[in-house]
Design a protein around this motif. Structure first.
Motif, PDB file in Angstrom:
ATOM      1  N   LEU A   1       3.643 -15.769  27.865  1.00 11.59           N
ATOM      2  CA  LEU A   1       3.914 -15.066  29.124  1.00 11.59           C
ATOM      3  C   LEU A   1       3.040 -15.594  30.260  1.00 11.59           C
ATOM      4  O   LEU A   1       3.471 -15.702  31.400  1.00 11.59           O
ATOM      5  CB  LEU A   1       3.657 -13.562  28.962  1.00 11.59           C
ATOM      6  N   MET A   2       1.790 -15.906  29.928  1.00 16.01           N
ATOM      7  CA  MET A   2       0.888 -16.451  30.960  1.00 16.01           C
ATOM      8  C   MET A   2       1.407 -17.799  31.449  1.00 16.01           C
ATOM      9  O   MET A   2       1.327 -18.116  32.638  1.00 16.01           O
ATOM     10  CB  MET A   2      -0.520 -16.625  30.388  1.00 16.01           C
TER      11      MET A   2
ATOM     12  N   ARG B   1       0.713 -13.212  16.457  1.00 20.55           N
ATOM     13  CA  ARG B   1       1.945 -13.232  17.245  1.00 20.55           C
ATOM     14  C   ARG B   1       1.717 -12.605  18.622  1.00 20.55           C
ATOM     15  O   ARG B   1       2.144 -13.139  19.637  1.00 20.55           O
ATOM     16  CB  ARG B   1       3.051 -12.484  16.486  1.00 20.55           C
ATOM     17  N   ASP B   2       1.014 -11.479  18.641  1.00 18.32           N
ATOM     18  CA  ASP B   2       0.725 -10.822  19.921  1.00 18.32           C
ATOM     19  C   ASP B   2      -0.026 -11.754  20.863  1.00 18.32           C
ATOM     20  O   ASP B   2       0.293 -11.844  22.046  1.00 18.32           O
ATOM     21  CB  ASP B   2      -0.115  -9.554  19.696  1.00 18.32           C
TER      22      ASP B   2
ATOM     23  N   ARG C   1      -9.833 -14.283  27.647  1.00 15.06           N
ATOM     24  CA  ARG C   1      -8.555 -14.644  28.286  1.00 15.06           C
ATOM     25  C   ARG C   1      -8.741 -15.886  29.152  1.00 15.06           C
ATOM     26  O   ARG C   1      -7.861 -16.731  29.230  1.00 15.06           O
ATOM     27  CB  ARG C   1      -8.042 -13.488  29.143  1.00 15.06           C
TER      28      ARG C   1
ATOM     29  N   LEU D   1      -6.769 -19.551  29.116  1.00 17.74           N
ATOM     30  CA  LEU D   1      -6.156 -20.268  30.231  1.00 17.74           C
ATOM     31  C   LEU D   1      -6.581 -21.733  30.267  1.00 17.74           C
ATOM     32  O   LEU D   1      -5.782 -22.607  30.581  1.00 17.74           O
ATOM     33  CB  LEU D   1      -6.497 -19.586  31.556  1.00 17.74           C
TER      34      LEU D   1
ATOM     35  N   GLU E   1       2.301 -14.652  22.012  1.00 19.49           N
ATOM     36  CA  GLU E   1       3.325 -14.189  22.960  1.00 19.49           C
ATOM     37  C   GLU E   1       2.701 -13.939  24.337  1.00 19.49           C
ATOM     38  O   GLU E   1       3.295 -14.260  25.367  1.00 19.49           O
ATOM     39  CB  GLU E   1       3.997 -12.912  22.445  1.00 19.49           C
ATOM     40  N   ALA E   2       1.496 -13.370  24.340  1.00 26.63           N
ATOM     41  CA  ALA E   2       0.816 -13.144  25.621  1.00 26.63           C
ATOM     42  C   ALA E   2       0.531 -14.478  26.302  1.00 26.63           C
ATOM     43  O   ALA E   2       0.695 -14.628  27.509  1.00 26.63           O
ATOM     44  CB  ALA E   2      -0.474 -12.363  25.407  1.00 26.63           C
TER      45      ALA E   2
END
Lengths: 561, 90
Positions: free
Chosen positions: A79-80, A71-72, A125, A129, A75-76
């Motif tokens: 947000l991105m 989930r973390d 990360r 993207l 959710e991140a």
């Protein structure tokens, strides 16, 4: 299509399955063309906004149904996708007259490059993207962003690697096995496979060469995928599958080697609520009860003695007459607490964590021991208490006395720092037992941060240097008649479990879902066999060689019967 | 209205703390920027900008808040940054 018969990777668990291959990669987004927009910047911006919003909404929807760590991540990612700076960048690019597809793709690429420049730590990360860009462009082109079209039958899922956003939407009941060309034993795919008890082989290059529908045997125990198996190979696989199923049906007895040498099989627990499931899966007790959950949600104050006592009582009550090993609060490094940790360490893994932090805050240690002793008095379990991050004989003597002083009879230390493994004879002469935390012992032996993906290859408990340290501890335990356990990922690896037993380890503690496979594996080898398999692993130069040498030694033993 | 604070999270302003921080900024409804003293500030509602800036544990940062209740928001966000939010299982 190249003729591939046998592929090698890292097996997770020891299951075997047979089924048809299905590749699950999204249709690759065609690179957006550099053609000028025909509808104007304002209309393109509206399209971009709509596409980004739909991707973000989809991620949030998946996050809602996912477990906490997934989930973390999701959710991140949402947000991105919603990021105002991203939209600013898209707006600027659209000003040059390009399409929304091109602007969105370039804007994500720009941020990905920025993160890649920020260092190895952010490579993951940046990969996120690329995935998000792919989803957004797919949304703009009206293509599906779904990973899998359900084939309507069980299948062997083949992919490059799986992201949390992908696995969150998979119908895992249809998945016979995961086979990935990339990723290692700590990848998201491997972790998910362990949690859900799904057969998996990760890091198997060449698997992308198998055509959809190809019949394969996925043999996690041997880390092999066999394509188009012949009748004899299929029969062998079917008989092993049947043997495994039969073994799983037998009521779980105590763990033991083939010659009857007991190897206690215990559960790692992080919360009291996990106890019932551990009992159901045949745990003979608890080898590691982590107590951080009581403390982590608190920023400034420690929980009261009464709060702690109730949680400990709940776990102990689930195991009457059985061993429950509780680890004292292990704060610091990856889980700092405001009231224990100074928070200004350059190098927290080497800082004031574990027992070091507890000694610096005597009231937290005293409260925890008081609560444990009180919970012991209310239940029938056999309570053992151990301290994390012990480096010296003096620390061993200190904490052993502190535990005994409150009326807890059995005190021990974790072996995570190479120093105590090297002088295990002296350490064990001052305490009642040792429990080897292989994750940290590997981190400190190899000087490789557990949380850093760029050095993950070094974080392998099969490394002969780590095994030699385990041997030191096992030998000291045998000489002094003191129990030596292992808690950590290593204990859950069915073959490594045999190696550990061969090195003198007397109990293994793991996630409860791993117990059945480890129990079956131990029962195949005598103590002499296990020692011979361990010797083969110890003689290797590298972790991968040790794994292979142990496999070969084990196969020779079973073939000779 | 601005204030200089020191980042307390063990692993700096990455991953989970970065997520929580940008969520708090967005929820405040105020225009907020964050940057190193003397450096160029980034939009504090941008998780990408914040992660790329690479704020580490112990770094000093300047928080700037514009809006009707800038004092309250500045206080809340400062407290967030000076609290350690890193936690992990096991």
């Amino acid at each position: 299509m190249i003729e591939v018969r046998e592929l090698v990777g890292v097996g997770i668990g020891s299951g075997v399955v047979v089924g048809p291959v299905l590749h699950v990669s999204r249709q690759a987004a065609s690179a957006p063309a550099d053609t000028p927009s025909t509808i104007g910047a304002d209309a393109e911006l509206a399209r971009a906004r709509e596409a980004l919003a739909s991707v973000s909404a989809q991620l949030r929807e998946r996050a809602a149904g996912a477990d906490e760590s997934t989930r973390d991540v999701l959710e991140a990612q949402a947000l991105m996708t919603d990021d105002p700076a991203l939209l600013d960048s898209v707006t600027v690019k659209l000003g040059a007259g390009v399409t929304a597809e091109k602007a969105v793709s370039d804007a994500f690429a720009e941020f990905a490059a920025m993160l890649a420049d920020a260092g190895e730590y952010f490579a993951e990360r940046a990969a996120d993207l690329h995935d998000l860009a792919d989803r957004a462009v797919a949304a703009l082109q009206g293509r599906s962003t779904e990973l899998v079209i359900d084939p309507g039958h069980p299948y062997v899922l083949v992919a490059r690697d799986l992201a949390p956003a992908d696995t969150a939407v998979l119908d895992l009941d249809r998945v016979l096995a995961f086979v990935t060309s990339e990723g290692g034993p700590t990848s998201h795919t491997a972790i998910l496979a362990r949690q859900r008890g799904i057969v998996a082989i990760v890091g198997a290059p060449g698997v992308e060469g198998l055509a959809d529908g190809t019949q394969v045997i996925v043999d996690a125990e041997r880390g092999r995928v066999f394509a188009d198996p012949d009748a004899a190979e299929l029969a062998d696989a079917e008989s092993r599958i049947a043997a495994r199923a039969a073994a799983a049906d037998v009521p779980a007895g105590p763990g033991a080697l083939a010659d009857g040498t007991p190897v206690k099989l215990l559960a790692n627990l992080g919360k009291p609520g996990e106890a019932a499931e551990a009992v159901r899966l045949g745990a003979e007790g608890v080898g590691l009860f982590r107590t951080e959950f009581l403390f982590l949600d608190r920023l400034t104050t420690a929980p009261t003695v009464a709060d702690q006592q109730e949680s400990y009582r709940e776990v102990l009550a689930a195991f009457p007459g059985k061993r429950v090993v509780v680890r004292l609060l292990d704060a610091g490094a990856d889980k700092p607490l405001a009231f224990l940790n100074p928070g200004e360490e350059e190098n927290p893994a080497l800082g004031r964590r574990g027992l070091r932090a507890l000694r610096a805050t005597a009231s937290v240690l005293a409260d925890q021991l008081t609560a444990l002793a009180a919970a012991q008095a209310q239940t029938e379990a056999e309570l053992w208490v151990m301290a994390p991050m012990v480096a010296t004989v003096e620390e061993t003597a200190f904490v052993t006395r502190a535990i005994h002083d409150v009326g807890i009879r059995t005190a021990g230390v974790m072996v995570e720092i190479p120093s105590v493994a090297l002088i295990a004879d002296r350490v064990l002469s001052r305490t009642d037992f040792a429990s080897i935390g292989t994750n940290d012992l590997t981190q400190y032996t190899m000087a490789a941060d557990r949380q850093l993906g760029s050095v993950a290859a070094l974080q392998d408990p099969w490394h002969p240097a780590v095994l030699r340290l385990v041997k030191e501890v096992g030998a000291a335990g045998a000489a002094l008649g003191k129990p030596v356990g292992v808690c950590g990922e290593a204990a859950a690896d069915p073959l490594l479990a045999v190696v550990l037993a061969g090195l003198g380890v007397t109990s293994l503690s793991m996630s409860p879902t791993a117990l059945a496979d480890v129990r079956v594996s131990l029962a195949r080898y005598s103590l002499d066999d296990a020692a011979a398999i361990a010797e083969a692993a110890l003689a290797a130069d590298e972790a991968a060689d040790a794994r292979q040498a142990a496999r070969a030694a084990a196969d020779t033993i079973t073939a000779g019967r | 209205m601005e204030r200089t604070v020191t980042i307390a999270s063990g692993h700096g302003l990455h991953a989970r703390p970065a997520k929580l921080f940008t969520q708090a900024v967005a929820a405040s409804g105020h225009k907020v920027t964050i940057g190193r003293p003397g450096g160029s500030p980034v939009n504090a509602a941008s998780i990408l900008g914040i992660i790329a800036a690479g704020f580490e544990n112990g770094d000093e940062v300047v928080l700037d808040v514009e809006g009707d209740e800038s004092e309250r928001v500045l206080g809340e966000l400062s407290e967030f940054l000076t609290t350690d939010h890193d936690e992990a299982a096991g």
